[in-house]
Design a protein around this motif. Sequence first.
Motif, PDB file in Angstrom:
ATOM      1  N   CYS A 151     -49.685   0.025  22.449  1.00 33.93           N
ATOM      2  CA  CYS A 151     -48.991   0.231  21.193  1.00 33.93           C
ATOM      3  C   CYS A 151     -49.704   1.426  20.454  1.00 33.93           C
ATOM      4  O   CYS A 151     -50.769   1.677  20.592  1.00 33.93           O
ATOM      5  CB  CYS A 151     -49.097  -1.169  20.447  1.00 33.93           C
ATOM      6  SG  CYS A 151     -48.676  -2.830  21.164  1.00 33.93           S
ATOM      7  N   ALA A 152     -49.069   1.815  19.197  1.00 39.70           N
ATOM      8  CA  ALA A 152     -49.677   2.860  18.383  1.00 39.70           C
ATOM      9  C   ALA A 152     -50.301   1.935  17.422  1.00 39.70           C
ATOM     10  O   ALA A 152     -50.344   2.524  15.997  1.00 39.70           O
ATOM     11  CB  ALA A 152     -48.622   3.540  17.924  1.00 39.70           C
ATOM     12  N   ALA A 166     -50.634  -3.905  23.700  1.00 46.04           N
ATOM     13  CA  ALA A 166     -49.515  -3.559  24.638  1.00 46.04           C
ATOM     14  C   ALA A 166     -48.330  -4.161  23.949  1.00 46.04           C
ATOM     15  O   ALA A 166     -48.189  -4.935  23.173  1.00 46.04           O
ATOM     16  CB  ALA A 166     -49.500  -4.191  25.982  1.00 46.04           C
ATOM     17  N   THR A 167     -47.217  -3.449  24.396  1.00 40.37           N
ATOM     18  CA  THR A 167     -45.703  -3.642  24.067  1.00 40.37           C
ATOM     19  C   THR A 167     -44.899  -3.266  25.292  1.00 40.37           C
ATOM     20  O   THR A 167     -45.198  -2.625  26.156  1.00 40.37           O
ATOM     21  CB  THR A 167     -45.396  -3.313  22.726  1.00 40.37           C
ATOM     22  OG1 THR A 167     -44.080  -3.579  22.253  1.00 40.37           O
ATOM     23  CG2 THR A 167     -45.035  -1.434  22.872  1.00 40.37           C
ATOM     24  N   ILE A 168     -43.539  -3.616  25.104  1.00 38.09           N
ATOM     25  CA  ILE A 168     -42.472  -3.045  26.147  1.00 38.09           C
ATOM     26  C   ILE A 168     -41.706  -2.101  25.461  1.00 38.09           C
ATOM     27  O   ILE A 168     -41.632  -2.077  24.257  1.00 38.09           O
ATOM     28  CB  ILE A 168     -41.711  -4.309  26.602  1.00 38.09           C
ATOM     29  CG1 ILE A 168     -40.781  -4.920  25.525  1.00 38.09           C
ATOM     30  CG2 ILE A 168     -42.529  -5.419  27.394  1.00 38.09           C
ATOM     31  CD1 ILE A 168     -39.762  -5.652  26.203  1.00 38.09           C
ATOM     32  N   LEU A 178     -47.249 -11.416  13.158  1.00 37.91           N
ATOM     33  CA  LEU A 178     -45.741 -11.059  13.163  1.00 37.91           C
ATOM     34  C   LEU A 178     -45.592 -10.327  11.640  1.00 37.91           C
ATOM     35  O   LEU A 178     -46.374 -10.911  10.605  1.00 37.91           O
ATOM     36  CB  LEU A 178     -45.076 -12.128  13.337  1.00 37.91           C
ATOM     37  CG  LEU A 178     -44.754 -12.874  14.568  1.00 37.91           C
ATOM     38  CD1 LEU A 178     -43.732 -14.057  14.631  1.00 37.91           C
ATOM     39  CD2 LEU A 178     -44.510 -11.785  15.709  1.00 37.91           C
ATOM     40  N   GLY A 179     -44.589  -9.516  11.671  1.00 37.05           N
ATOM     41  CA  GLY A 179     -44.321  -8.863  10.163  1.00 37.05           C
ATOM     42  C   GLY A 179     -45.272  -7.793   9.742  1.00 37.05           C
ATOM     43  O   GLY A 179     -45.107  -6.911   8.950  1.00 37.05           O
ATOM     44  N   HIS A 180     -46.437  -7.628  10.577  1.00 36.87           N
ATOM     45  CA  HIS A 180     -47.396  -6.777  10.136  1.00 36.87           C
ATOM     46  C   HIS A 180     -47.600  -5.771  11.472  1.00 36.87           C
ATOM     47  O   HIS A 180     -47.466  -4.630  11.292  1.00 36.87           O
ATOM     48  CB  HIS A 180     -48.720  -7.313   9.990  1.00 36.87           C
ATOM     49  CG  HIS A 180     -49.885  -6.536   9.641  1.00 36.87           C
ATOM     50  ND1 HIS A 180     -49.767  -5.399   8.861  1.00 36.87           N
ATOM     51  CD2 HIS A 180     -51.242  -6.151  10.307  1.00 36.87           C
ATOM     52  CE1 HIS A 180     -50.801  -4.584   8.747  1.00 36.87           C
ATOM     53  NE2 HIS A 180     -51.786  -5.148   9.611  1.00 36.87           N
ATOM     54  N   ILE A 238     -42.483  -6.829  19.844  1.00 29.52           N
ATOM     55  CA  ILE A 238     -42.199  -5.443  19.797  1.00 29.52           C
ATOM     56  C   ILE A 238     -43.003  -4.870  18.796  1.00 29.52           C
ATOM     57  O   ILE A 238     -43.142  -5.456  17.497  1.00 29.52           O
ATOM     58  CB  ILE A 238     -40.760  -5.208  19.546  1.00 29.52           C
ATOM     59  CG1 ILE A 238     -39.652  -5.942  20.385  1.00 29.52           C
ATOM     60  CG2 ILE A 238     -40.462  -3.612  19.686  1.00 29.52           C
ATOM     61  CD1 ILE A 238     -40.143  -5.682  21.858  1.00 29.52           C
ATOM     62  N   ALA A 239     -43.757  -3.812  19.187  1.00 32.61           N
ATOM     63  CA  ALA A 239     -44.824  -3.539  18.409  1.00 32.61           C
ATOM     64  C   ALA A 239     -44.163  -2.516  17.027  1.00 32.61           C
ATOM     65  O   ALA A 239     -43.088  -1.725  17.253  1.00 32.61           O
ATOM     66  CB  ALA A 239     -45.665  -2.218  19.052  1.00 32.61           C
TER      67      ALA A 239
END
Length: 251
Positions: free
Chosen positions: A111-112, A122-124, A153-155, A182-183
Motif C-alpha cells: 500500500c501507499a 499490503a493490498t490487492i 475502514l474509511g481511513h 482495498i487501500a
Amino acid sequence: MFAVSDIHLLTDENLRQQVKEHPRAQELLRALLYPYAAPDHDYVLRNRKVSPLDAGRSEAMDDLLRGRVPVIAAGSNRSPRQLARKFAPPHETVDIPVTMGWMENYDIVYCAHLTGYGSVPATILKSPGTTVRVAVNWLLPDQLHRMHATESLGHHYDYAQLPSVGIALDCGLTVQRAGAYIARYGAEFSPGDIFALDNIKAENRRYPARSQWEMLQYVARRAGQVPHPDFILRIIDDENFRHAQNGLRVD
C-alpha cells in the motif's frame, strides 16, 4: 507480539545487528517482519493455535465454511500470529478457517500508506496475466465486524465484495465472490512505483518484488531520510510525519 528471540527471522545481517542492540527491538521486529510467517496450507485457528484442515473431507469442509464470509487475506491476516492478536480476549472467538489458493489477474502489493506500528502494509491490485498465491479467511458475521474494526475502514482501507475473483482453492473449491480490504491511498507512493511482496508467491508478476525492509528503505529515501531502524521508530512515534509519507489518496 514479537520477542528478541525472533531476531533470526531478519535476513539482512547488518539490520539484524542494529535491531538486536536496540532498546525497542520488539517494536522494530513487529514492523520489519510484516506480513509475518504463515502456513502454505489450509488451517483453522482454534484456541489461538493452528490445526491443519483435512481438505480431503469435502463434507466436513462444507460444514465448517457454511455461513461464513470469504475474505481475501492479502497481508498479515493470513498469519496465525496476527489473527491471534486481533482475536485475543476480550475479542476471542470460535474457529477461524483459513484456506489457500491461487487468484488470477491480481497481485498482492504494498500500500501507499504506513501503519501505526511502522510497516508498509499490503493490498490487492489488478494485474492482468498474474496468478498470485492467496489466503482466504472464512469469517462469521461477528468475526467480520471485529476484523473491520482492526482495518481502519474509511481511513486507510475500504471493504468491498469482489465478484468473479475465481480463486481456485487447494481444497478443490472455487471462490467466485470474496470480500477484500482495498487501500484508499492505492499502491503508488510516487507515480509508477508499485512493488509486490517478495514473500508472496506469484507467476507472471508485472511489478518488482521487495522485502519489507527494502520498502522501508525506499520510503526513507523518498522522504530524504537515512534508512535506519530509527526511521521506523519515527514513523511509529510521529503521526504527522507518518501521514506525510502517504501516496496520493484515491477516493
